[in-house]
Design a protein around this motif. Sequence first.
Motif, PDB file in Angstrom:
ATOM      1  N   VAL A 228       1.053  -1.143   0.297  1.00  0.00           N
ATOM      2  CA  VAL A 228      -0.297   0.028  -0.188  1.00  0.00           C
ATOM      3  C   VAL A 228       0.881   1.088   0.215  1.00  0.00           C
ATOM      4  O   VAL A 228       0.661   2.448  -0.629  1.00  0.00           O
ATOM      5  N   GLN A 229       1.667   1.668   0.883  1.00  0.00           N
ATOM      6  CA  GLN A 229       3.214   2.565   0.610  1.00  0.00           C
ATOM      7  C   GLN A 229       3.733   2.147  -0.222  1.00  0.00           C
ATOM      8  O   GLN A 229       4.149   3.491  -0.730  1.00  0.00           O
ATOM      9  N   LEU A 230       3.795   1.285  -1.124  1.00  0.00           N
ATOM     10  CA  LEU A 230       4.508   1.736  -2.806  1.00  0.00           C
ATOM     11  C   LEU A 230       3.799   1.949  -3.685  1.00  0.00           C
ATOM     12  O   LEU A 230       4.214   3.527  -3.979  1.00  0.00           O
ATOM     13  N   CYS A 231       2.701   1.873  -3.603  1.00  0.00           N
ATOM     14  CA  CYS A 231       1.305   2.382  -4.699  1.00  0.00           C
ATOM     15  C   CYS A 231       1.070   3.670  -4.154  1.00  0.00           C
ATOM     16  O   CYS A 231       1.378   4.891  -5.007  1.00  0.00           O
ATOM     17  N   GLN A 232       1.530   4.291  -2.989  1.00  0.00           N
ATOM     18  CA  GLN A 232       1.572   5.818  -2.604  1.00  0.00           C
ATOM     19  C   GLN A 232       2.589   6.325  -3.025  1.00  0.00           C
ATOM     20  O   GLN A 232       2.308   7.690  -3.763  1.00  0.00           O
ATOM     21  N   SER A 233       3.812   6.025  -2.806  1.00  0.00           N
ATOM     22  CA  SER A 233       4.958   6.807  -2.942  1.00  0.00           C
ATOM     23  C   SER A 233       4.488   6.719  -4.820  1.00  0.00           C
ATOM     24  O   SER A 233       5.020   7.096  -5.687  1.00  0.00           O
ATOM     25  N   GLN A 234       3.912   6.357  -5.845  1.00  0.00           N
ATOM     26  CA  GLN A 234       4.645   5.981  -7.356  1.00  0.00           C
ATOM     27  C   GLN A 234       3.416   6.608  -7.110  1.00  0.00           C
ATOM     28  O   GLN A 234       3.135   7.030  -8.514  1.00  0.00           O
ATOM     29  N   GLY A 235       2.155   6.947  -6.729  1.00  0.00           N
ATOM     30  CA  GLY A 235       0.499   7.576  -7.361  1.00  0.00           C
ATOM     31  C   GLY A 235       0.016   7.021  -7.726  1.00  0.00           C
ATOM     32  O   GLY A 235      -0.777   7.145  -8.907  1.00  0.00           O
ATOM     33  N   TRP A 236       0.136   5.205  -7.643  1.00  0.00           N
ATOM     34  CA  TRP A 236      -0.772   4.564  -7.864  1.00  0.00           C
ATOM     35  C   TRP A 236      -1.740   4.180  -7.971  1.00  0.00           C
ATOM     36  O   TRP A 236      -1.877   4.831  -5.762  1.00  0.00           O
ATOM     37  N   ASN A 237      -3.212   3.791  -8.041  1.00  0.00           N
ATOM     38  CA  ASN A 237      -4.718   3.760  -7.013  1.00  0.00           C
ATOM     39  C   ASN A 237      -4.713   1.493  -6.408  1.00  0.00           C
ATOM     40  O   ASN A 237      -3.555   1.308  -6.987  1.00  0.00           O
ATOM     41  N   GLY A 238      -4.865   1.458  -5.110  1.00  0.00           N
ATOM     42  CA  GLY A 238      -4.973   0.178  -5.171  1.00  0.00           C
ATOM     43  C   GLY A 238      -4.080   0.339  -3.931  1.00  0.00           C
ATOM     44  O   GLY A 238      -3.809   1.226  -2.896  1.00  0.00           O
ATOM     45  N   PRO A 239      -3.386  -0.935  -4.039  1.00  0.00           N
ATOM     46  CA  PRO A 239      -3.251  -2.098  -4.530  1.00  0.00           C
ATOM     47  C   PRO A 239      -5.008  -3.543  -4.535  1.00  0.00           C
ATOM     48  O   PRO A 239      -5.063  -2.563  -3.704  1.00  0.00           O
ATOM     49  N   GLU A 240      -4.846  -4.166  -5.390  1.00  0.00           N
ATOM     50  CA  GLU A 240      -6.146  -5.148  -5.211  1.00  0.00           C
ATOM     51  C   GLU A 240      -5.290  -6.308  -5.711  1.00  0.00           C
ATOM     52  O   GLU A 240      -4.006  -6.288  -6.530  1.00  0.00           O
ATOM     53  N   PHE A 241      -5.889  -7.299  -5.184  1.00  0.00           N
ATOM     54  CA  PHE A 241      -5.492  -8.256  -6.020  1.00  0.00           C
ATOM     55  C   PHE A 241      -6.272  -8.445  -7.089  1.00  0.00           C
ATOM     56  O   PHE A 241      -6.723  -8.646  -8.165  1.00  0.00           O
ATOM     57  N   ALA A 242      -5.112  -9.581  -7.900  1.00  0.00           N
ATOM     58  CA  ALA A 242      -5.057 -10.088  -9.602  1.00  0.00           C
ATOM     59  C   ALA A 242      -5.925 -11.050  -9.634  1.00  0.00           C
ATOM     60  O   ALA A 242      -6.555 -11.349  -8.678  1.00  0.00           O
ATOM     61  N   ASP A 243      -6.994 -10.670 -10.669  1.00  0.00           N
ATOM     62  CA  ASP A 243      -7.959 -11.543 -10.802  1.00  0.00           C
ATOM     63  C   ASP A 243      -7.069 -13.455 -11.177  1.00  0.00           C
ATOM     64  O   ASP A 243      -8.176 -14.126 -10.169  1.00  0.00           O
ATOM     65  N   ASP A 244      -6.187 -13.533 -12.275  1.00  0.00           N
ATOM     66  CA  ASP A 244      -5.423 -14.497 -12.213  1.00  0.00           C
ATOM     67  C   ASP A 244      -4.251 -14.361 -11.529  1.00  0.00           C
ATOM     68  O   ASP A 244      -2.719 -15.240 -11.853  1.00  0.00           O
ATOM     69  N   HIS A 245      -3.911 -14.505  -9.915  1.00  0.00           N
ATOM     70  CA  HIS A 245      -3.261 -14.092  -9.385  1.00  0.00           C
ATOM     71  C   HIS A 245      -2.431 -15.510  -9.086  1.00  0.00           C
ATOM     72  O   HIS A 245      -3.114 -16.727  -9.249  1.00  0.00           O
TER      73      HIS A 245
END
Length: 293
Positions: A228-245
């Motif tokens: 979550v912190q990595l997404c915030q630092s990159q300016g991304w939304n999420g994170p979310e689990f991929a449907d095909d994880h």
Amino acid sequence: MASSSSLPPPSPSPLAQISEFAQDSASIDSRPEHPSLASIPELTTKPAVSEDDKVEALHLLADSVAQQRQLASSAVIFHPFTLSMTALLFGLVYQKLYKGSPSDYAIIGTTFTGAFMAVLVTIRWLTSGYIDEAGNVGTWKWLNKGRGERDSGAVGDEDEILLTWFGDEVIGTLILRGQRATPPSSSGSSSPKKSRKNHPVVGIIRGWTVKRRYRHKGVGQGLLEEAVQLCQSQGWNGPEFADDHANSRQVLPRTFHGGFAKRERIAREMLERVRDEVGKPISISGGSRKGKR
């Protein structure tokens, strides 16, 4: 005339007692840390940098996929349908082989044991797909899947791989990809690539696991917090689990998916809770927003 009897010895001074207590406290504070506590390795989470670290992450993820075979086998064995068929089989064997002699029980037991072993071999064959899937997940091909394709939407040159170390041992990993969301189709759009380029990026968790003996100790939650912190630092939304994880494939019929569906629900609920907690500002009192690791 002065008395010749001697005076009683003076009682210990309270100040002397306090001084002795302070010295004892100082000696206690100066004692070295308990050896058992000093020997505990440090728990850290950091990005994978070297190729060996990335291979370690893929191996750990592949092991988690292979371990799903055990859960799938248990789901089949203890399913009401399997238990009912097993009881019916035992009844048929007993009815056909019991002739009223005590020696018939040995034949019945041997026959039923052979039939039950045949059932276990069949279950083992039905769940072998998880071993094949584990071999597929633990490869560079799986890691780079979707990259290089035209207008794939993947951001960056490679996925972000987080590793949790317990001393020198890797005990958890999370693989995160920045994925540009597909824009809604529009017949009037003359430049679909441009519209996709300007679309927001969402962090997609493609793999997330913790070594079995370290599960349920907060390590997985810590990895989600870092994601979550990595997404915030990159300016991304999420994170979310991929449907095909990595752990999403099911090789058995849907009727045996109860345990897998429960694990999936718990993981998504944990991710939602972590997103809410990490997104809140830290209180002035300095209270921690992170869960137990």
